[in-house]
Structure formats: C-alpha cells, structure tokens
Write a protein that holds these residues in place. Structure first.
Motif, PDB file in Angstrom:
ATOM      1  N   THR A 113      35.316  36.674 -28.482  1.00 54.13           N
ATOM      2  CA  THR A 113      34.255  37.304 -29.411  1.00 54.13           C
ATOM      3  C   THR A 113      33.191  37.032 -28.588  1.00 54.13           C
ATOM      4  OG1 THR A 113      35.326  36.085 -31.187  1.00 54.13           O
ATOM      5  CG2 THR A 113      32.881  36.850 -31.512  1.00 54.13           C
ATOM      6  N   LEU A 114      32.060  38.227 -28.812  1.00 52.55           N
ATOM      7  CA  LEU A 114      30.769  38.329 -28.075  1.00 52.55           C
ATOM      8  C   LEU A 114      29.927  37.755 -28.971  1.00 52.55           C
ATOM      9  CD1 LEU A 114      30.705  42.089 -27.130  1.00 52.55           C
ATOM     10  CD2 LEU A 114      30.971  40.135 -25.551  1.00 52.55           C
ATOM     11  N   CYS A 115      28.888  36.931 -28.233  1.00 52.07           N
ATOM     12  CA  CYS A 115      27.873  36.180 -29.051  1.00 52.07           C
ATOM     13  C   CYS A 115      26.459  36.583 -28.365  1.00 52.07           C
ATOM     14  CB  CYS A 115      28.107  34.790 -28.966  1.00 52.07           C
ATOM     15  SG  CYS A 115      29.743  34.091 -29.726  1.00 52.07           S
ATOM     16  N   THR A 116      25.921  37.659 -28.596  1.00 43.72           N
ATOM     17  CA  THR A 116      25.041  38.375 -28.016  1.00 43.72           C
ATOM     18  C   THR A 116      23.616  38.161 -28.889  1.00 43.72           C
ATOM     19  OG1 THR A 116      25.553  40.407 -28.715  1.00 43.72           O
ATOM     20  CG2 THR A 116      26.381  39.799 -26.713  1.00 43.72           C
ATOM     21  N   CYS A 132      35.968  43.093 -19.048  1.00 52.39           N
ATOM     22  CA  CYS A 132      37.038  43.539 -18.913  1.00 52.39           C
ATOM     23  C   CYS A 132      38.305  42.566 -18.759  1.00 52.39           C
ATOM     24  CB  CYS A 132      37.288  44.150 -17.435  1.00 52.39           C
ATOM     25  SG  CYS A 132      36.146  45.684 -17.200  1.00 52.39           S
ATOM     26  N   ASN A 133      39.696  42.836 -19.242  1.00 49.25           N
ATOM     27  CA  ASN A 133      40.433  41.879 -19.129  1.00 49.25           C
ATOM     28  C   ASN A 133      40.158  40.608 -20.058  1.00 49.25           C
ATOM     29  OD1 ASN A 133      42.401  43.110 -17.206  1.00 49.25           O
ATOM     30  ND2 ASN A 133      40.769  42.802 -15.769  1.00 49.25           N
ATOM     31  N   THR A 134      39.515  40.722 -21.084  1.00 50.73           N
ATOM     32  CA  THR A 134      39.473  39.593 -22.174  1.00 50.73           C
ATOM     33  C   THR A 134      39.988  39.990 -23.588  1.00 50.73           C
ATOM     34  OG1 THR A 134      37.250  40.478 -23.093  1.00 50.73           O
ATOM     35  CG2 THR A 134      37.076  38.973 -21.157  1.00 50.73           C
ATOM     36  N   LEU A 135      39.846  39.006 -24.225  1.00 52.87           N
ATOM     37  CA  LEU A 135      40.516  39.589 -25.596  1.00 52.87           C
ATOM     38  C   LEU A 135      39.361  39.827 -26.594  1.00 52.87           C
ATOM     39  CD1 LEU A 135      42.683  36.053 -25.953  1.00 52.87           C
ATOM     40  CD2 LEU A 135      43.471  38.565 -25.403  1.00 52.87           C
ATOM     41  N   VAL A 136      38.302  40.193 -26.200  1.00 58.83           N
ATOM     42  CA  VAL A 136      37.060  40.768 -27.035  1.00 58.83           C
ATOM     43  C   VAL A 136      37.908  42.006 -27.722  1.00 58.83           C
ATOM     44  CG1 VAL A 136      34.982  41.866 -27.050  1.00 58.83           C
ATOM     45  CG2 VAL A 136      35.268  40.036 -25.861  1.00 58.83           C
TER      46      VAL A 136
END
Length: 89
Positions: free
Chosen positions: A10-13, A25-29
């Motif tokens: 998850t992105l926490c921005t 890239c290559n993450t589970l986002v």
C-alpha cells in the motif's frame, strides 16, 4: 543492504507532498489513489504491479512521465485530466 526484501502493498503518501519521483515496480501495490497527496510528482513507475487504475494521477499536475507496462491498467482517462507532458509507456 543484506538479504532483506520488503514487499510494499500500500502507498502511504499523505505525509509526502514534496515527493517528485516514485518507483513501485515489482511491488504488490494495487491502487495509486494515495497519489492525490503528491502534487509535485513528476515521474511514476509502476511496471509489473497489480495496479488496475491510474486514478489518483489526476491530482499530480507536474506529472511528466508514467511507466505502467505489464499492469492491469486499461483506462488512461486519469492521464487526460492531468497535464502529462512527455509520454506514457
């Protein structure tokens, strides 16, 4: 830095309004909606992720480059709402 691997889900921005470059890239986002907190974002790379929508990038007026190869993105409408200047790959 050793053999540690971090799997981002998850992105926490919300506390990153000055973020300029983002490579997930290559993450589970799966969602880019948290990018609404990143108005200064210029480049985004989300290749090889389960991202299904570019929703969220319309809040990034400085966005210049998006890489979204090998994702589930099939609608580029959010890019039309942003002021992307260079290219979408």
């Amino acid at each position: 830095w050793g053999g540690y691997k971090v799997r981002i889900h998850t992105l926490c921005t919300s506390t990153m309004p000055h973020l300029v470059h983002l490579d997930v890239c290559n993450t589970l986002v799966k969602s880019l909606k948290p990018l609404r907190h990143c108005p200064k974002l210029r480049t985004l790379r989300c290749d090889f992720t389960p991202v299904y929508s570019l929703a969220g990038v319309e809040w990034c007026p400085s966005l210049e480059l998006v890489h979204c190869a090998f994702t589930n993105v099939c609608n580029l409408t959010p890019l039309r709402q942003s002021s992307i200047k260079k290219s979408v790959i």
